[in-house]
Design a protein around this motif. Structure first.
Motif, PDB file in Angstrom:
ATOM      1  N   VAL A   1       0.845  -1.183   0.000  1.00 56.74           N
ATOM      2  CA  VAL A   1       0.000   0.000   0.000  1.00 56.74           C
ATOM      3  C   VAL A   1       0.885   1.239   0.000  1.00 56.74           C
ATOM      4  O   VAL A   1       1.815   1.349   0.795  1.00 56.74           O
ATOM      5  CB  VAL A   1      -0.932   0.027   1.217  1.00 56.74           C
ATOM      6  N   GLN A   2       0.589   2.158  -0.918  1.00 55.18           N
ATOM      7  CA  GLN A   2       1.300   3.435  -0.950  1.00 55.18           C
ATOM      8  C   GLN A   2       0.293   4.556  -0.814  1.00 55.18           C
ATOM      9  O   GLN A   2      -0.837   4.477  -1.302  1.00 55.18           O
ATOM     10  CB  GLN A   2       2.081   3.579  -2.255  1.00 55.18           C
ATOM     11  N   LEU A   3       0.705   5.622  -0.161  1.00 55.86           N
ATOM     12  CA  LEU A   3      -0.152   6.774   0.055  1.00 55.86           C
ATOM     13  C   LEU A   3       0.468   7.984  -0.616  1.00 55.86           C
ATOM     14  O   LEU A   3       1.662   8.247  -0.442  1.00 55.86           O
ATOM     15  CB  LEU A   3      -0.314   7.033   1.552  1.00 55.86           C
ATOM     16  N   GLN A   4      -0.347   8.723  -1.348  1.00 52.01           N
ATOM     17  CA  GLN A   4       0.128   9.898  -2.070  1.00 52.01           C
ATOM     18  C   GLN A   4      -0.728  11.087  -1.663  1.00 52.01           C
ATOM     19  O   GLN A   4      -1.888  11.196  -2.065  1.00 52.01           O
ATOM     20  CB  GLN A   4       0.034   9.671  -3.577  1.00 52.01           C
ATOM     21  N   ALA A   5      -0.131  11.986  -0.888  1.00 46.97           N
ATOM     22  CA  ALA A   5      -0.849  13.188  -0.440  1.00 46.97           C
ATOM     23  C   ALA A   5      -0.632  14.329  -1.410  1.00 46.97           C
ATOM     24  O   ALA A   5       0.453  14.475  -1.985  1.00 46.97           O
ATOM     25  CB  ALA A   5      -0.364  13.577   0.950  1.00 46.97           C
ATOM     26  N   SER A   6      -1.660  15.130  -1.580  1.00 44.28           N
ATOM     27  CA  SER A   6      -1.567  16.295  -2.463  1.00 44.28           C
ATOM     28  C   SER A   6      -2.563  17.350  -2.023  1.00 44.28           C
ATOM     29  O   SER A   6      -3.420  17.093  -1.164  1.00 44.28           O
ATOM     30  CB  SER A   6      -1.842  15.878  -3.912  1.00 44.28           C
ATOM     31  N   GLY A   7      -2.452  18.539  -2.614  1.00 44.62           N
ATOM     32  CA  GLY A   7      -3.425  19.590  -2.376  1.00 44.62           C
ATOM     33  C   GLY A   7      -2.949  20.727  -1.497  1.00 44.62           C
ATOM     34  O   GLY A   7      -3.692  21.700  -1.301  1.00 44.62           O
ATOM     35  N   GLY A   8      -1.753  20.642  -0.975  1.00 42.18           N
ATOM     36  CA  GLY A   8      -1.253  21.715  -0.146  1.00 42.18           C
ATOM     37  C   GLY A   8      -0.985  22.976  -0.942  1.00 42.18           C
ATOM     38  O   GLY A   8      -1.017  22.979  -2.172  1.00 42.18           O
ATOM     39  N   GLY A   9      -0.723  24.053  -0.231  1.00 43.22           N
ATOM     40  CA  GLY A   9      -0.434  25.309  -0.905  1.00 43.22           C
ATOM     41  C   GLY A   9      -0.340  26.449   0.081  1.00 43.22           C
ATOM     42  O   GLY A   9      -0.339  26.255   1.295  1.00 43.22           O
ATOM     43  N   LEU A  10      -0.244  27.642  -0.484  1.00 39.85           N
ATOM     44  CA  LEU A  10      -0.165  28.868   0.300  1.00 39.85           C
ATOM     45  C   LEU A  10      -1.506  29.576   0.222  1.00 39.85           C
ATOM     46  O   LEU A  10      -1.982  29.889  -0.874  1.00 39.85           O
ATOM     47  CB  LEU A  10       0.947  29.771  -0.259  1.00 39.85           C
ATOM     48  N   VAL A  11      -2.109  29.804   1.372  1.00 40.17           N
ATOM     49  CA  VAL A  11      -3.402  30.480   1.428  1.00 40.17           C
ATOM     50  C   VAL A  11      -3.362  31.544   2.514  1.00 40.17           C
ATOM     51  O   VAL A  11      -2.434  31.595   3.317  1.00 40.17           O
ATOM     52  CB  VAL A  11      -4.552  29.490   1.713  1.00 40.17           C
ATOM     53  N   GLN A  12      -4.399  32.361   2.541  1.00 39.09           N
ATOM     54  CA  GLN A  12      -4.506  33.383   3.577  1.00 39.09           C
ATOM     55  C   GLN A  12      -5.404  32.884   4.714  1.00 39.09           C
ATOM     56  O   GLN A  12      -6.228  31.988   4.521  1.00 39.09           O
ATOM     57  CB  GLN A  12      -5.078  34.667   2.984  1.00 39.09           C
ATOM     58  N   ALA A  13      -5.211  33.478   5.866  1.00 41.89           N
ATOM     59  CA  ALA A  13      -6.046  33.128   7.009  1.00 41.89           C
ATOM     60  C   ALA A  13      -7.520  33.302   6.649  1.00 41.89           C
ATOM     61  O   ALA A  13      -7.887  34.299   6.007  1.00 41.89           O
ATOM     62  CB  ALA A  13      -5.686  33.989   8.206  1.00 41.89           C
ATOM     63  N   CYS A  21      -5.555  12.224  -0.273  1.00 39.22           N
ATOM     64  CA  CYS A  21      -4.606  11.143  -0.040  1.00 39.22           C
ATOM     65  C   CYS A  21      -5.061   9.945  -0.854  1.00 39.22           C
ATOM     66  O   CYS A  21      -6.062   9.300  -0.512  1.00 39.22           O
ATOM     67  CB  CYS A  21      -4.532  10.784   1.438  1.00 39.22           C
ATOM     68  N   GLU A  22      -4.360   9.713  -1.946  1.00 38.32           N
ATOM     69  CA  GLU A  22      -4.712   8.606  -2.825  1.00 38.32           C
ATOM     70  C   GLU A  22      -4.016   7.343  -2.344  1.00 38.32           C
ATOM     71  O   GLU A  22      -2.800   7.336  -2.108  1.00 38.32           O
ATOM     72  CB  GLU A  22      -4.303   8.915  -4.268  1.00 38.32           C
ATOM     73  N   ILE A  23      -4.791   6.294  -2.224  1.00 42.32           N
ATOM     74  CA  ILE A  23      -4.280   5.028  -1.701  1.00 42.32           C
ATOM     75  C   ILE A  23      -4.148   4.046  -2.844  1.00 42.32           C
ATOM     76  O   ILE A  23      -5.137   3.728  -3.513  1.00 42.32           O
ATOM     77  CB  ILE A  23      -5.245   4.453  -0.648  1.00 42.32           C
ATOM     78  N   SER A  24      -2.934   3.591  -3.073  1.00 42.75           N
ATOM     79  CA  SER A  24      -2.741   2.558  -4.092  1.00 42.75           C
ATOM     80  C   SER A  24      -2.487   1.237  -3.388  1.00 42.75           C
ATOM     81  O   SER A  24      -1.675   1.168  -2.466  1.00 42.75           O
ATOM     82  CB  SER A  24      -1.573   2.916  -5.015  1.00 42.75           C
ATOM     83  N   GLY A  25      -3.203   0.222  -3.815  1.00 45.69           N
ATOM     84  CA  GLY A  25      -3.128  -1.055  -3.134  1.00 45.69           C
ATOM     85  C   GLY A  25      -4.411  -1.314  -2.377  1.00 45.69           C
ATOM     86  O   GLY A  25      -5.320  -0.483  -2.341  1.00 45.69           O
ATOM     87  N   ARG A  26      -4.460  -2.443  -1.757  1.00 49.46           N
ATOM     88  CA  ARG A  26      -5.695  -2.875  -1.114  1.00 49.46           C
ATOM     89  C   ARG A  26      -5.911  -2.175   0.215  1.00 49.46           C
ATOM     90  O   ARG A  26      -4.964  -1.961   0.966  1.00 49.46           O
ATOM     91  CB  ARG A  26      -5.652  -4.385  -0.893  1.00 49.46           C
ATOM     92  N   THR A  27      -7.149  -1.798   0.477  1.00 48.50           N
ATOM     93  CA  THR A  27      -7.528  -1.287   1.786  1.00 48.50           C
ATOM     94  C   THR A  27      -8.498  -2.278   2.418  1.00 48.50           C
ATOM     95  O   THR A  27      -9.184  -3.021   1.723  1.00 48.50           O
ATOM     96  CB  THR A  27      -8.208   0.090   1.680  1.00 48.50           C
ATOM     97  N   PHE A  28      -8.547  -2.282   3.708  1.00 47.63           N
ATOM     98  CA  PHE A  28      -9.396  -3.180   4.455  1.00 47.63           C
ATOM     99  C   PHE A  28     -10.441  -2.389   5.213  1.00 47.63           C
ATOM    100  O   PHE A  28     -10.203  -1.251   5.595  1.00 47.63           O
ATOM    101  CB  PHE A  28      -8.563  -4.015   5.438  1.00 47.63           C
ATOM    102  N   SER A  29     -11.592  -3.001   5.423  1.00 50.24           N
ATOM    103  CA  SER A  29     -12.663  -2.304   6.136  1.00 50.24           C
ATOM    104  C   SER A  29     -12.212  -1.938   7.544  1.00 50.24           C
ATOM    105  O   SER A  29     -12.712  -0.981   8.136  1.00 50.24           O
ATOM    106  CB  SER A  29     -13.921  -3.162   6.180  1.00 50.24           C
ATOM    107  N   ASP A 109       1.030   2.522  10.371  1.00 49.92           N
ATOM    108  CA  ASP A 109       2.030   1.683   9.723  1.00 49.92           C
ATOM    109  C   ASP A 109       2.587   2.268   8.430  1.00 49.92           C
ATOM    110  O   ASP A 109       3.751   2.065   8.105  1.00 49.92           O
ATOM    111  CB  ASP A 109       1.420   0.311   9.403  1.00 49.92           C
ATOM    112  N   ARG A 110       1.746   2.955   7.696  1.00 51.81           N
ATOM    113  CA  ARG A 110       2.176   3.469   6.390  1.00 51.81           C
ATOM    114  C   ARG A 110       1.905   4.964   6.304  1.00 51.81           C
ATOM    115  O   ARG A 110       0.897   5.452   6.812  1.00 51.81           O
ATOM    116  CB  ARG A 110       1.449   2.719   5.268  1.00 51.81           C
ATOM    117  N   TRP A 111       2.783   5.644   5.605  1.00 56.08           N
ATOM    118  CA  TRP A 111       2.730   7.096   5.538  1.00 56.08           C
ATOM    119  C   TRP A 111       2.919   7.587   4.122  1.00 56.08           C
ATOM    120  O   TRP A 111       3.696   7.015   3.345  1.00 56.08           O
ATOM    121  CB  TRP A 111       3.843   7.694   6.415  1.00 56.08           C
ATOM    122  N   GLY A 112       2.217   8.691   3.824  1.00 57.72           N
ATOM    123  CA  GLY A 112       2.458   9.391   2.579  1.00 57.72           C
ATOM    124  C   GLY A 112       3.641  10.328   2.747  1.00 57.72           C
ATOM    125  O   GLY A 112       4.218  10.451   3.831  1.00 57.72           O
ATOM    126  N   GLN A 113       3.978  11.022   1.675  1.00 52.42           N
ATOM    127  CA  GLN A 113       5.178  11.844   1.664  1.00 52.42           C
ATOM    128  C   GLN A 113       4.979  13.219   2.264  1.00 52.42           C
ATOM    129  O   GLN A 113       5.964  13.906   2.507  1.00 52.42           O
ATOM    130  CB  GLN A 113       5.692  11.996   0.220  1.00 52.42           C
TER     131      GLN A 113
END
Length: 121
Positions: A1-13, A21-29, A109-113
């Protein structure tokens, strides 16, 4: 299982941002997907978590009422909707997968970048 996080950026208050967080591989209930964050010089802290199967959610006090975690099983993706952002939300945000709910990083157990969120005041 791999995790790919995205969507960050610079915003104002006060702005909103949605992380994915896109999960590649099998997930379990029984899996628990979580978001943690780490600001410079600080320890990694729990933000929110969701049980993949039943959808139960958990939030840290600083983000309650402002952040919402959700998951789309058809896309194998977890989202973090962040509203009313504050400067203190600035951090690198990480998604993580574990097999039971917990609020400490070593229970997962598993972490994205990580994806950087910067909120200017």
């Amino acid at each position: 299982v791999q995790l790919q996080a995205s969507g960050g950026g610079l915003v104002q208050a006060g702005d909103s941002l949605r992380l994915s967080c896109e999960i590649s591989g099998r997930t379990f209930s029984s899996s628990v997907m979580a978001w943690f964050r780490q600001a410079p010089g600080k320890e990694r802290e729990f933000v929110t978590a969701i049980r993949w199967g039943v959808g139960s959610t958990y939030y840290a006090d600083p983000v309650k009422g402002r952040f919402t975690i959700s998951r789309d099983k058809s896309k194998n993706t977890v989202y973090l909707q962040m509203n009313s952002l504050k400067a203190e939300d600035t951090a690198v945000y990480y998604c993580a997968e574990g097999h039971r709910y917990g609020s400490t990083w070593n229970e997962y157990d598993r972490w994205g970048q990580g994806t950087q969120v910067t909120v200017s005041s």
